[in-house]
Scaffold this motif. Structure first.
Motif, short mmCIF file in Angstrom:
data_model
loop_
_atom_site.label_atom_id
_atom_site.label_comp_id
_atom_site.label_asym_id
_atom_site.label_seq_id
_atom_site.Cartn_x
_atom_site.Cartn_y
_atom_site.Cartn_z
N ILE A 26 0.87 -1.18 0.00
CA ILE A 26 0.00 0.00 0.00
C ILE A 26 0.90 1.23 0.00
N ASP A 27 0.75 2.09 -1.02
CA ASP A 27 1.74 3.15 -1.24
C ASP A 27 1.19 4.14 -2.27
N ALA A 28 1.65 5.39 -2.21
CA ALA A 28 1.38 6.33 -3.32
C ALA A 28 2.23 5.99 -4.54
N HIS A 29 3.34 5.30 -4.29
CA HIS A 29 4.36 5.05 -5.31
C HIS A 29 4.54 3.56 -5.54
N ALA A 30 4.84 3.18 -6.77
CA ALA A 30 5.03 1.75 -7.07
C ALA A 30 6.39 1.24 -6.60
N LEU A 47 3.41 -1.36 4.24
CA LEU A 47 2.56 -0.17 4.34
C LEU A 47 3.43 1.09 4.37
N ASP A 48 3.42 1.80 3.25
CA ASP A 48 4.11 3.09 3.16
C ASP A 48 3.10 4.16 3.58
N ILE A 49 3.45 4.90 4.60
CA ILE A 49 2.50 5.88 5.17
C ILE A 49 2.09 6.96 4.16
N ASP A 50 2.91 7.16 3.11
CA ASP A 50 2.50 8.17 2.12
C ASP A 50 1.38 7.68 1.19
N ALA A 51 0.93 6.44 1.36
CA ALA A 51 -0.29 5.98 0.68
C ALA A 51 -1.48 6.82 1.12
#
Ligand code: MN
Ligand code: MN
Length: 256
Positions: A107-111, A185-189
């Protein structure tokens, strides 16, 4: 029991440093007197459930794999507090050695699929390229992506990555997961409105509730998970630390 390790490392962040400060602050938010230890399903994530190995100061990126291997040997599920997202590759290498290839929910804004970023193949923009080319994942599902460049689109096609871009996200149509899972889990998601304490503010993201719902709907065992990219130097009143601690509890209750 759940093993907990903090990885104090942000040397592979491309834009800002700061995520190395995160692990003790997520712990502090978890213990905050402003909240209790209960997950939303009514189970208490008491401090007694943790085999807490503390926070590791990382001098050499490749130490992360050895530390993780040691901490996987307790045979409990493992949660890692990062740190920038580069830590996920050595963690998956350790997990692969123990469990073989696993499915990953990312889960992330970025791939984070760059072949290399500014000359570094281990940049926090690259971990999932390294994981996929080494076949550490049997399946990679990404949710929340809203920055897909042409290069990363090609990388996703090359590796068979299943991407649910933010523009197509529907909370009622979550991917069906079938195998034991690694959750990254990337918090910037999260939309920066919910989690300002990240290095890369990418508007138009997931709500805290969206991510809680995604976690609560996981029906397969979670072998291990990470929470990465919280950057305390960008936070406001510790609110992103509280979001991280809340998600930590929701992940933990799924593991118990
Ligand atoms: Mn990331
Ligand atoms: Mn990101």
């Amino acid at each position: 029991m759940i093993t907990l390790q903090g990885i104090v490392f942000d040397a592979k962040s491309s834009f800002l440093k700061g995520p190395s400060l995160a692990p003790p602050l997520i712990r502090k938010a978890y213990h905050s007197a402003s909240a209790n230890y209960f997950a939303e399903n009514g189970i208490e994530i008491s401090p007694k459930i943790w085999l807490d190995k503390g926070d590791y100061e990382i001098a050499d990126y490749f130490e992360i794999e050895k530390i993780t291997s040691t901490n996987l040997n307790f045979d409990y599920p493992l949660i890692t507090l990062g740190g920038d997202h580069s830590i996920t590759y050595p963690i998956l290498k350790a997990l692969y050695k123990k469990h073989g290839a696993v499915d990953i929910l990312h889960i992330d804004a970025h791939a984070d699929l760059y072949n290399d970023f500014e000359g570094d193949p281990y940049s926090h923009a690259c971990p999932f390229a390294r994981i996929m080319e080494n076949k550490f994942a049997s399946r990679l599902v990404q949710i929340g992506i809203r920055t897909l460049s042409q290069h990363q689109k090609e990388q996703a096609e090359l590796f068979g990555v299943e991407i649910i871009q933010m523009k197509d996200f529907n909370i009622h149509k979550l991917p069906e997961l079938k195998n034991p899972l690694y959750l990254s889990l990337d918090i910037d998601a999260l939309d920066p409105a919910y989690a300002p304490g990240v290095s890369h503010h990418e508007p138009g993201g997931l709500s805290t509730r969206d991510i809680i719902t995604i976690i609560q709907n996981i029906k397969v065992p979670i072998l291990a998970a990470d929470i990465v990219e919280y950057n305390p130097t960008r936070d406001i009143n510790g609110m992103t630390a509280m979001v991280s601690a809340k998600l930590l509890k929701e992940i933990a209750v799924k593991m118990l």
